[in-house]
Design a protein around this motif. Structure first.
Motif, short mmCIF file in Angstrom:
data_model
loop_
_atom_site.label_atom_id
_atom_site.label_comp_id
_atom_site.label_asym_id
_atom_site.label_seq_id
_atom_site.Cartn_x
_atom_site.Cartn_y
_atom_site.Cartn_z
N LEU A 42 57.49 65.98 39.11
CA LEU A 42 57.49 65.06 40.23
C LEU A 42 56.50 65.50 41.30
O LEU A 42 56.34 66.70 41.56
CB LEU A 42 58.90 64.97 40.83
N ALA A 43 55.85 64.54 41.93
CA ALA A 43 54.85 64.87 42.95
C ALA A 43 55.47 65.50 44.19
O ALA A 43 54.86 66.37 44.83
CB ALA A 43 54.09 63.60 43.34
N ASP A 44 56.68 65.11 44.51
CA ASP A 44 57.36 65.62 45.71
C ASP A 44 57.99 66.97 45.40
O ASP A 44 58.95 67.07 44.64
CB ASP A 44 58.43 64.61 46.15
N SER A 45 57.47 68.03 46.02
CA SER A 45 57.93 69.40 45.71
C SER A 45 59.34 69.68 46.21
O SER A 45 59.93 70.70 45.84
CB SER A 45 56.97 70.42 46.32
N ARG A 46 59.91 68.79 47.02
CA ARG A 46 61.27 69.02 47.50
C ARG A 46 62.28 69.00 46.36
O ARG A 46 63.32 69.67 46.43
CB ARG A 46 61.63 67.97 48.56
N TYR A 47 61.99 68.24 45.30
CA TYR A 47 62.91 68.20 44.16
C TYR A 47 62.95 69.55 43.45
O TYR A 47 64.01 69.97 42.97
CB TYR A 47 62.51 67.09 43.19
#
Length: 265
Positions: A99-104
């Protein structure tokens, strides 16, 4: 009754007020009935979670867990979140790593529920930190209901410093920043980049970001933001540009002409 953050005005003046009163406002917010109950419930029950399914099956636990990472919008995406957790982060093809969002990825790592990973839900200190992160994130969201630029500025004070201090190359840090919507938005605005900037190829965006940051601060490296003063200067620039843009959008061309004519006379 939920405590509502006080922000008397926008821009840098409002930001200075929020900085001065931050500790007192956050304390009042964290001890409000709703937040206190949710924190206690999480701390008392998260230790019983032994699998990804356990966590997503308890909506109250999941709300705090997601909120700590700014992912509360996925509260109803139960099967997606279960996959993020159950895949873990050890494998390159794990969902969180794709996923592009590193928060995951940070979210999945925090609980250690993937294959071969050490389960962290029984670690009291770690879970206490997540509960407190959730309160801070909720406070920032509440601030954002009044002024979203203030929410982003608050997020940057800790997120940008953490990113800057991470190990790894500057290129990796930049890609991590670009994968965090609040930090990306702040940097784009602070550097005066147009809305069409996002249409560029990702590698070209990286080049532009580095070049613009170097012109503004003298360095293209994100590691400079381990210094609180560097973050403060960037924050002031961001808020000033945001306020200018808001003023321009609220003034009609005719009003602008009158202001210019008045200045000329």
């Amino acid at each position: 009754m939920t405590f509502l953050p006080v922000i008397p005005t926008g821009g840098i003046v409002g930001w200075r007020f929020l900085q001065r009163t931050y500790d007192a406002q956050l304390q009042a917010f964290s001890t409000s009935a709703v937040n206190d109950r949710d924190t206690q419930y999480f701390v008392e029950n998260i230790r019983n979670v032994r699998s990804a399914e356990d966590l997503v099956s308890d909506r109250r636990l999941l709300q705090v867990a997601l909120g700590a990472f700014g992912l509360e919008g996925d509260l109803d995406n139960r099967y997606f979140i279960q996959k993020v957790l159950s895949d873990g982060t050890s494998s390159d093809d794990a969902l969180a790593n794709r996923l592009a969002d590193s928060r995951y990825r940070e979210f999945s790592e925090a609980f250690g529920l993937g294959p071969g990973e050490v389960r962290k839900t029984a670690l009291i200190t770690d879970m206490d930190k997540i509960a407190q992160k959730n309160v801070v994130a909720r406070f920032e969201s509440s601030v954002g209901e009044t002024d979203d630029s203030m929410r982003i500025a608050l997020f940057a004070q800790h997120a940008l410093k953490d990113l800057a201090g991470q190990s790894g190359s500057e290129t990796k840090k930049w890609y991590d920043l670009m994968s965090l919507p609040p930090l990306r938005s702040m940097m784009k605005t602070a550097l005066g980049l147009p809305s069409s900037f996002g249409q560029l190829d990702i590698d070209k965006q990286l080049d532009v970001f580095r070049d613009k940051l170097s012109r503004v601060t003298g360095s293209p490296n994100l590691s400079q933001f381990v210094d609180a003063d560097a973050i403060a200067e960037l924050t002031d620039t961001y808020l000033a540009r945001t306020q200018i843009a808001q003023m321009q959008s609220s003034i009609s061309p005719a009003q602008t002409a009158l202001i210019l004519l008045g200045a000329a006379s």
